[in-house]
Design an enzyme around this catalytic site. Structure first.
Site, mmCIF file in Angstrom:
data_model
loop_
_atom_site.group_PDB
_atom_site.id
_atom_site.type_symbol
_atom_site.label_atom_id
_atom_site.label_comp_id
_atom_site.label_asym_id
_atom_site.label_seq_id
_atom_site.Cartn_x
_atom_site.Cartn_y
_atom_site.Cartn_z
ATOM 1 N N SER A 63 -45.241 -11.222 -6.252
ATOM 2 C CA SER A 63 -44.221 -12.273 -6.265
ATOM 3 C C SER A 63 -43.155 -12.029 -5.207
ATOM 4 O O SER A 63 -42.918 -10.896 -4.778
ATOM 5 C CB SER A 63 -43.548 -12.347 -7.640
HETATM 6 N N1 SAH Z 1 -46.011 -9.602 -11.398
HETATM 7 C C1 SAH Z 1 -47.010 -9.663 -10.379
HETATM 8 C C2 SAH Z 1 -47.390 -11.089 -10.099
HETATM 9 C C3 SAH Z 1 -48.829 -11.216 -9.821
HETATM 10 S S1 SAH Z 1 -49.416 -12.887 -9.663
HETATM 11 C C4 SAH Z 1 -46.555 -8.966 -9.113
HETATM 12 O O1 SAH Z 1 -45.359 -8.943 -8.845
HETATM 13 O O2 SAH Z 1 -47.402 -8.444 -8.387
HETATM 14 C C5 SAH Z 1 -49.849 -13.269 -11.348
HETATM 15 C C6 SAH Z 1 -50.865 -12.385 -12.027
HETATM 16 O O3 SAH Z 1 -51.180 -12.999 -13.271
HETATM 17 C C7 SAH Z 1 -52.176 -12.206 -11.279
HETATM 18 O O4 SAH Z 1 -52.431 -10.848 -11.091
HETATM 19 C C8 SAH Z 1 -53.204 -12.838 -12.211
HETATM 20 O O5 SAH Z 1 -54.473 -12.202 -12.210
HETATM 21 C C9 SAH Z 1 -52.528 -12.708 -13.574
HETATM 22 N N2 SAH Z 1 -53.010 -13.653 -14.581
HETATM 23 C C10 SAH Z 1 -53.359 -14.965 -14.435
HETATM 24 N N3 SAH Z 1 -53.770 -15.479 -15.598
HETATM 25 C C11 SAH Z 1 -53.684 -14.467 -16.521
HETATM 26 C C12 SAH Z 1 -54.000 -14.379 -17.907
HETATM 27 N N4 SAH Z 1 -54.459 -15.413 -18.610
HETATM 28 N N5 SAH Z 1 -53.788 -13.197 -18.517
HETATM 29 C C13 SAH Z 1 -53.312 -12.118 -17.851
HETATM 30 N N6 SAH Z 1 -53.019 -12.153 -16.530
HETATM 31 C C14 SAH Z 1 -53.208 -13.312 -15.867
#
Ligand code: SAH
Length: 213
Positions: A63
């Site tokens: 993010s």
């Molecule tokens: N907090 C993270 C953001 C990653 S983007 C950072 O700063 O790096 C969002 C993440 O949510 C992705 O890794 C994606 O795989 C995960 N995601 C999407 N749908 C999901 C679900 N149903 N359950 C768990 N994780 C999920």
């Protein structure tokens, strides 16, 4: 990117975030001292301290630092002990939270991302974190209730299970909701009463429904 010198650029990033409205000193300090370059592929490390989201593989992103700081500020408006994050991704948001609250739980549906995040958190000696490969729509029932739940992917609608896992005494869910157009919502629970407010328009990858990857 001179990795050993990251604290200078990280401090600059924190100053930038302050200039665009982040005021919580503890959050700014965590941003200024966390090696964001360790949470992404080496080929992108030269951009690690820009205020932008970056790809981390599997179609996912780390993010934007402003969003991480803003959501962390929202988490810290109360004094949460136990926080659940949905969407571990790179683990960067997880690591910021881990420096500021007692206990962090985080759920990720893509096992390879979860594995890499686990290694990074260990390397940074952040041991108050528990990660789980699972579906965020289900939350983490056995660890509930949570004082705050932070969702880092956009849900089509508010997951019922996450509301159920909030601490009835003021637990807060911070979640982007929508499809093409998304709003960052804060839902606060008092018993069976849920008050909702919007923190404006945002852009996140989708919170996937379906099988784990
Ligand atoms: N907090 C993270 C953001 C990653 S983007 C950072 O700063 O790096 C969002 C993440 O949510 C992705 O890794 C994606 O795989 C995960 N995601 C999407 N749908 C999901 C679900 N149903 N359950 C768990 N994780 C999920």
């Amino acid at each position: 990117m001179i990795v050993s010198n990251f604290q200078g650029v990280a401090r600059k990033l924190a100053q930038k975030l302050q200039s665009v409205g982040i005021s919580n000193e503890a959050v700014l300090n965590a941003i200024a001292t966390t090696p964001r370059h360790e949470f992404m592929p080496e080929s992108l490390a030269h951009q690690a301290y820009d205020n932008t989201a970056l790809p981390i593989g599997k179609g996912q992103t780390i993010s934007q630092p402003y969003m991480v700081a803003k959501m962390t500020e929202l988490v810290l408006e109360t004094t949460p002990q136990s926080v659940l994050e949905i969407g571990t991704g790179s683990g960067y948001q997880t690591s910021i939270l881990a420096q500021l609250v007692t206990k962090v739980y985080s759920v990720e549906r893509i096992s390879s991302l979860q594995y890499q995040a686990q290694r990074r958190l260990k390397r940074l000696d952040l041991h108050n974190v528990q990660l789980r490969h699972g579906d965020g729509w289900q939350g983490w029932p056995s660890k509930a209730p949570f004082d705050a739940i932070l969702v880092t992917a956009a849900a089509e609608r508010i997951p019922e299970k996450l509301l159920e896992q909030l601490n009835p005494a003021g637990g807060r869910l911070i979640i982007p909701v929508g499809g093409q157009s998304q709003e960052l919502l804060v839902v606060e629970r008092q018993g069976e009463d849920y008050q909702q407010k919007s923190e404006g328009t945002v852009k996140f990858v989708p919170l996937i429904q379906g099988d784990l990857a």
